[in-house]
Design a protein around this motif. Structure first.
Motif, mmCIF file in Angstrom:
data_model
loop_
_atom_site.group_PDB
_atom_site.id
_atom_site.type_symbol
_atom_site.label_atom_id
_atom_site.label_comp_id
_atom_site.label_asym_id
_atom_site.label_seq_id
_atom_site.Cartn_x
_atom_site.Cartn_y
_atom_site.Cartn_z
ATOM 1 N N ALA A 1 3.984 -27.229 -23.614
ATOM 2 C CA ALA A 1 5.486 -26.064 -23.163
ATOM 3 C C ALA A 1 4.141 -24.717 -22.249
ATOM 4 O O ALA A 1 3.185 -24.410 -23.415
ATOM 5 N N PHE A 2 4.413 -23.910 -21.010
ATOM 6 C CA PHE A 2 3.303 -22.882 -20.935
ATOM 7 C C PHE A 2 5.043 -21.837 -20.086
ATOM 8 O O PHE A 2 5.494 -22.071 -19.710
ATOM 9 N N ASP A 3 4.484 -20.174 -20.668
ATOM 10 C CA ASP A 3 4.486 -19.153 -19.731
ATOM 11 C C ASP A 3 3.296 -18.161 -19.827
ATOM 12 O O ASP A 3 3.273 -18.563 -20.485
ATOM 13 N N VAL A 4 3.793 -17.852 -18.887
ATOM 14 C CA VAL A 4 2.761 -16.545 -18.624
ATOM 15 C C VAL A 4 3.108 -15.390 -19.976
ATOM 16 O O VAL A 4 2.106 -14.628 -20.364
ATOM 17 N N SER A 5 3.865 -15.486 -20.421
ATOM 18 C CA SER A 5 4.757 -14.470 -21.376
ATOM 19 C C SER A 5 4.854 -15.326 -22.683
ATOM 20 O O SER A 5 4.581 -16.118 -23.226
ATOM 21 N N ALA A 6 3.566 -15.014 -23.420
ATOM 22 C CA ALA A 6 2.944 -15.214 -24.638
ATOM 23 C C ALA A 6 3.885 -15.208 -25.998
ATOM 24 O O ALA A 6 3.711 -15.928 -26.447
ATOM 25 N N GLU A 7 5.184 -14.017 -25.438
ATOM 26 C CA GLU A 7 6.188 -14.144 -26.295
ATOM 27 C C GLU A 7 7.030 -15.523 -26.474
ATOM 28 O O GLU A 7 7.967 -15.922 -27.903
ATOM 29 N N ARG A 8 7.119 -15.381 -24.995
ATOM 30 C CA ARG A 8 8.141 -16.941 -25.029
ATOM 31 C C ARG A 8 7.444 -17.906 -25.216
ATOM 32 O O ARG A 8 7.936 -19.337 -26.039
ATOM 33 N N LEU B 1 9.296 -20.813 -19.062
ATOM 34 C CA LEU B 1 9.484 -20.521 -19.819
ATOM 35 C C LEU B 1 10.846 -19.645 -20.605
ATOM 36 O O LEU B 1 10.826 -18.445 -21.276
ATOM 37 N N GLY B 2 11.605 -18.958 -19.135
ATOM 38 C CA GLY B 2 12.432 -17.812 -18.837
ATOM 39 C C GLY B 2 14.032 -18.547 -19.625
ATOM 40 O O GLY B 2 14.222 -18.977 -20.578
ATOM 41 N N ALA B 3 15.325 -18.067 -19.094
ATOM 42 C CA ALA B 3 16.713 -18.232 -19.538
ATOM 43 C C ALA B 3 17.166 -19.515 -19.307
ATOM 44 O O ALA B 3 17.620 -19.727 -20.423
ATOM 45 N N MET B 4 16.017 -20.303 -18.909
ATOM 46 C CA MET B 4 16.639 -21.800 -18.263
ATOM 47 C C MET B 4 15.525 -22.929 -18.969
ATOM 48 O O MET B 4 15.851 -23.905 -19.248
ATOM 49 N N LEU C 1 8.085 -18.749 -28.807
ATOM 50 C CA LEU C 1 9.410 -18.675 -29.188
ATOM 51 C C LEU C 1 9.620 -20.608 -28.836
ATOM 52 O O LEU C 1 10.191 -20.831 -29.802
ATOM 53 N N ALA C 2 8.923 -21.065 -27.926
ATOM 54 C CA ALA C 2 9.104 -22.536 -27.904
ATOM 55 C C ALA C 2 8.525 -23.130 -29.183
ATOM 56 O O ALA C 2 8.510 -24.647 -29.030
ATOM 57 N N VAL C 3 7.126 -22.683 -29.184
ATOM 58 C CA VAL C 3 6.147 -23.252 -30.613
ATOM 59 C C VAL C 3 6.890 -23.847 -31.416
ATOM 60 O O VAL C 3 7.900 -23.937 -32.633
ATOM 61 N N GLU C 4 8.234 -21.875 -31.725
ATOM 62 C CA GLU C 4 9.193 -22.091 -33.342
ATOM 63 C C GLU C 4 10.027 -23.656 -33.106
ATOM 64 O O GLU C 4 10.951 -23.682 -33.837
ATOM 65 N N GLY C 5 10.301 -23.494 -32.023
ATOM 66 C CA GLY C 5 11.186 -24.634 -31.651
ATOM 67 C C GLY C 5 10.871 -25.881 -32.084
ATOM 68 O O GLY C 5 11.736 -26.447 -31.397
ATOM 69 N N GLY C 6 9.772 -26.018 -31.597
ATOM 70 C CA GLY C 6 8.937 -27.665 -32.006
ATOM 71 C C GLY C 6 8.290 -28.266 -31.108
ATOM 72 O O GLY C 6 7.935 -28.940 -30.544
ATOM 73 N N THR C 7 7.623 -27.186 -30.368
ATOM 74 C CA THR C 7 7.211 -27.973 -29.204
ATOM 75 C C THR C 7 5.405 -27.489 -28.982
ATOM 76 O O THR C 7 5.441 -26.246 -30.080
ATOM 77 N N HIS C 8 4.531 -27.768 -28.815
ATOM 78 C CA HIS C 8 3.619 -27.474 -28.017
ATOM 79 C C HIS C 8 3.503 -26.533 -27.286
ATOM 80 O O HIS C 8 3.513 -26.472 -25.932
#
Length: 330
Positions: A49-56, A30-33, A59-66
């Motif tokens: 959505a998965f990323d090693v960064s909890a912050e990223r 869930l980086g820049a792209m 952001l994905a969850v806030e945008g509507g993903t799981h």
């Protein structure tokens, strides 16, 4: 299958994240792209959505993903897994690590590789996935984060006809143009390698031009506007130029890390060497990126390359006697 190109609006069918469409997607990285791609897909499809960064991930969850705690969890119900990682090492960790996607991807699922990792890496990963009856769609992307979020990417595809058909819904949501350049994984990476040769050269050339303009005392915002109006124009000048003009103030959004283009240009060199084709201009650009890496710019936006050539004190080098800086970039 002959290479083909398709162009469309980037707006696909009538499915929605509420489940009207049966395609479930995992986005790993869930980086820049990756983040704007995940959010774009989430407007029409259920996305994990998965990323090693909890912050990223947040952001994905806030945008509507799981959100998912691991690649394996993200792919547990996935029909299509989209990989948007930085390099081959991250790719293999996301797919084949202890909690990698391969442990939960069902037979018949498709992995869409959007990252630039080189032809050999794509072929090797495809062979390993095939052992699990999972297809790889080699689909490196070009266009940047804004276009990713708008479904306006260029995607270069190498895939079998069946794998392409299974991934088409996802590709159509992400791209305004899909070029099918071959029928095998690695074909898309080969095309992307040629693409990145030009992108790397054009970015380095833009940095050189603006560094010279700064040393000559020109207003960099005016320089970008003037150059963009004539034969010297390029996508990279239009995209990176405004950020290069702001590089000396510190007001530069991180949109494309310098270590990514450095990685891509080393892939260009490796592929070109294997093909027996000399690429002296690309080699010069690569040397510039390598120097920037050694100067600690790896995690910076690649527009900061200009500061390596015309330092912040306004000099163009230790023996420069030309005009000092000035203009709107101060």
């Amino acid at each position: 299958m002959n290479p083909e190109s398709t162009e469309h609006s980037g707006v696909a069918g009538s499915g929605s994240a509420q489940g009207d469409d049966t395609t479930t997607v995992a986005v790993l990285g869930l980086g820049a792209m990756g983040l704007p791609m995940a959010l774009r897909l989430g407007t029409e499809l259920p996305v994990w959505a998965f990323d090693v960064s909890a912050e990223r991930r947040a952001l994905a969850v806030e945008g509507g993903t799981h959100g998912a705690a691991s690649p394996a969890e993200a792919c547990r119900t996935a029909d299509v897994a989209v990989l948007a990682v930085r390099d081959e090492e991250q790719l293999r960790a996301a797919l084949f690590g202890a909690d990698g996607a391969v442990h939960t991807l069902r037979p018949g699922a498709v992995v869409v590789l959007t990252s630039t990792v080189g032809p050999e890496a794509a072929r090797s990963v495809a062979a390993t996935l095939a052992e699990k009856d999972v297809d790889l769609v080699d689909a490196p992307v070009s266009g940047g984060p804004v276009r990713a979020g708008n479904g306006d990417l260029l995607i270069m595809v190498g895939a079998t006809e069946q794998a392409l058909a299974n991934a088409r819904r996802v590709l159509d949501l992400l791209a305004s143009t899909v070029h099918v350049v071959g029928t095998n994984p690695g074909d898309g990476q080969t095309m992307k390698t040629v693409n990145q040769l030009l992108c790397g050269i054009h970015t380095a050339a833009a940095a050189e031009a603006l560094a010279l303009a700064r040393a000559l005392g020109l207003d960099l915002e005016t320089v970008v506007q003037v150059l963009g109006s004539g034969a010297a124009a390029s996508f990279m000048l239009a995209d990176r130029g405004p950020r290069m003009a702001r590089a000396y103030t510190g007001d530069v959004e991180l949109r494309s890390r310098l270590d990514v283009i450095n990685k891509d240009m080393h892939i260009v060199g490796k592929v070109a060497s294997a093909a027996g084709v000399p690429t002296p201009v690309a080699a010069a650009a690569t040397a510039l990126y390598t120097l920037a890496m050694r100067q600690g710019l790896a995690a910076e936006d690649d527009s900061r390359l200009v500061t390596l050539l015309a330092p912040e004190d306004g000099t163009a080098g230790p023996e420069s006697t030309g005009p000092r800086g000035g203009g709107a970039d101060r």
